[in-house]
Write an enzyme that holds these catalytic residues in place. Structure first.
Site, PDB file in Angstrom:
ATOM      1  N   TRP A 101      -9.153 -32.541  34.627  1.00  0.00           N
ATOM      2  CA  TRP A 101      -9.293 -30.836  34.808  1.00  0.00           C
ATOM      3  C   TRP A 101      -9.834 -30.181  33.675  1.00  0.00           C
ATOM      4  O   TRP A 101     -10.527 -29.294  33.711  1.00  0.00           O
ATOM      5  CB  TRP A 101      -7.893 -30.482  35.577  1.00  0.00           C
ATOM      6  N   ASP A 145      -4.750 -23.560  31.716  1.00  0.00           N
ATOM      7  CA  ASP A 145      -4.798 -23.915  33.164  1.00  0.00           C
ATOM      8  C   ASP A 145      -3.345 -24.340  33.622  1.00  0.00           C
ATOM      9  O   ASP A 145      -3.220 -25.693  33.604  1.00  0.00           O
ATOM     10  CB  ASP A 145      -5.932 -24.758  33.571  1.00  0.00           C
ATOM     11  N   LYS A 169       0.841 -25.793  44.080  1.00  0.00           N
ATOM     12  CA  LYS A 169       1.813 -26.671  43.448  1.00  0.00           C
ATOM     13  C   LYS A 169       3.173 -26.177  43.488  1.00  0.00           C
ATOM     14  O   LYS A 169       4.152 -26.569  44.198  1.00  0.00           O
ATOM     15  CB  LYS A 169       1.211 -27.498  42.335  1.00  0.00           C
TER      16      LYS A 169
END
Lengths: 362, 362
Positions: B104, B174, B198
């Site tokens: 990511w 993030d 999540k």
């Protein structure tokens, strides 16, 4: 359960079909015996992929989307499309022609001006003005696209037909508040976008239908997720899509097919709107400002001739179970939104209330 | 209901607390006697405004967000933040330093390069590499910000502490896959963003926490809805927010407070992860590649030493009710995501299965 009947005239997020909500409720914790909620599924797993595909195919069937178009399920609402449409279809120095017939068209044009030479091709200043005929629009032959708003949610103004512009220029439409309310010839459009929270499903989902030849990138510096081509190439799964909203939209599409599709919805929506406009027109106590040639069947806007009575009207309406009738904060007045999910019974209850209120205060 | 216990190890969209889903189910059709669903409420009405405000305040309480920060509820996922963060904090010729410790971070850096001079301040090439100490990072004194990914969902690599960078440079993170998993000192950050799917709620919602001095506009040509200042000024209601997802996030926040808040979650998450890593480390049949100094407590990544057995492992795990254990398609292997909603019993069931599978095939 609430003891009395509630009719929710919210302009959006709007009411959803009861059958859809009940089905979503029944399978919220355990979808089809899998032991998990749709919300808990990987978007790339077999179950959600099937849900997404079925929804997409049902939407294509409902709208009779021709070959050569991509259907996308995105985020950000119609407002994000105000910039995204321009960034994908026009260069910084391109001309784009906007037909502005109400508040949303005005906002779309204002945002577009930051990203191209966005002109006004036609304009109405107030809802009481008829929409000028397309022959009077000043469309630039070299326009990258022509943008219009088929139904203005705030102003209650609706195009009754798709405008006949030169076929060489892509027609772009913000269909947020009238998509799926009746059949539409998608082949007339280059790009259709719609926020979901009126006729599609819950807020947080945006449907985009785009002609594939417009999936090119005409300028650099556009974020990946603001690029239609990226979404089309990944089946709207470049990143995690709003899975539960997509699933709910799918339930709405199934419900629409069960109802007989858009031809059946058109008849029903026509009947609902006519019933309400007739009641308003027959009275001197209420006034509906929009000319009959462009009255919205989705958002019926009206006023009490004695404006001082409006707050009493809204309060007593709520007491009668008729909710969210207040006009948009920018224009005031009364607005009854009659999207697909609103049953005729809701309109009848409103018409009855209109008469009773007039009898008390008229 | 499914007859056997299901444990859902999906990396996201991930499992939600059962109590949250059951409450959402109970009030799906009729929220608190109003006769309508949360999905059917105007986002500007009193009921939804109260829902949104309560969720916001509970999130601030959970994370102990200091004064001088804005909490936003947006759309587009963390991936849209890859560009949005840059467009709001950096000019085209600004330097931004990226610390890349997994997939990511790599994607965030790749997108950022299109909008500023995005450099790599530190890099690990594979999950088995320890994260270099912050003293070894090459941070430019004039960097507009330093970006890192506290937890790499795909690679199972997690920072156990907030890196100590010069306080004059905003730290951007993030936090998609580890937000709310333990307390974090928000005052150390300029910008935190996290996709909801999540540890927060359903997909289609993105939480942003931004220090107010960063709410300026540093470049032109940024779409309205890509501008933090616009969202902060409107309470995340510049346009219709994803109302139902926001409401569900609020239910998750309430559940977290009932569980004892983030301090309690940290203890529980630590225990869950330790239980699983211990079982993996004690066996020669499985291997967990990430060094203990940066092992993720949220996404436990491991392999079978005999990789040919992995598909059998996944198949038999599913048979035992242990779902979605397949590693990300880009890296393969096995991944067990242990977000807040995963009970210890799920980890115990997995540990038991690990032993039984090894006994059968080891």
């Amino acid at each position: 359960m609430s003891p009395r009947a509630i009719h929710n005239f919210s302009a959006g997020p709007a009411m959803l079909p009861k059958a859809v909500l009940e089905r979503a409720q029944a399978e919220l914790v355990d979808w089809q015996g899998r032991g998990i909620s749709v919300m808990e599924m990987s978007h790339r797993g077999a179950d959600f992929t099937a849900i997404a595909e079925k929804a997409t195919n049902n939407l294509k069937e409902l709208l009779d989307v021709p070959d050569g178009y991509s259907v996308l399920f995105l985020q950000g609402g119609a407002t994000l499309q105000f910039s995204m449409a321009v960034l994908n279809l026009a260069k910084q120095d391109s001309i784009a022609d906007y037909v502005v017939t109400g508040s949303w068209g005005r906002k779309a044009h204002a945002e577009a001006r930051r990203f191209c030479e966005a002109r006004i091709a036609a304009l109405t200043q107030r809802p009481s003005e008829p929409i000028p005929d397309v022959s009077q629009w000043s469309i630039s032959p070299e326009a990258a696209f022509v943008h219009y708003t088929p139904n203005e949610t705030i102003d209650g103004v609706e195009f009754h037909d798709v405008p006949d512009i030169p076929p060489s220029i892509p027609l772009v439409a913000d269909f947020s508040s009238s998509i799926l309310s009746r059949p539409v010839d998608v082949s007339r459009f280059g790009l259709i976008y719609a926020g979901a929270q009126k006729n599609i499903g819950p807020a947080g989902l945006t449907v985009v239908i785009i002609r594939d030849d417009l999936l090119s990138e005409v300028r650099s510096g556009v974020p990946d997720l603001m690029t239609y081509r990226v979404h089309a190439a990944s089946g709207s799964m470049k990143n995690t899509p709003p899975t539960f909203a997509w699933y709910l939209a799918g339930l709405v599409f199934e419900w629409l097919i069960e109802q007989g599709g858009l031809a059946a919805m058109a008849i029903r929506n026509q009947e609902k709107a006519e019933r309400l406009y007739r009641a308003l027109d027959q009275s001197d106590f209420y006034t509906a400002p929009v000319p009959s040639t462009c009255r919205s069947r989705m958002n019926v806007v009206f006023r009490l001739v004695d404006a001082d009575l409006e707050s009493t009207f809204l309060q007593e309406a709520e007491g009668a179970g008729l909710m969210a009738l207040k006009g948009h904060r920018s224009v005031g007045g009364i607005r009854a939104s009659l999207y697909n999910a609103m049953p005729l019974a809701g309109v009848e209850a409103l018409v009855e209330f209109l008469g009773a209120f007039e009898a008390r205060y008229g």
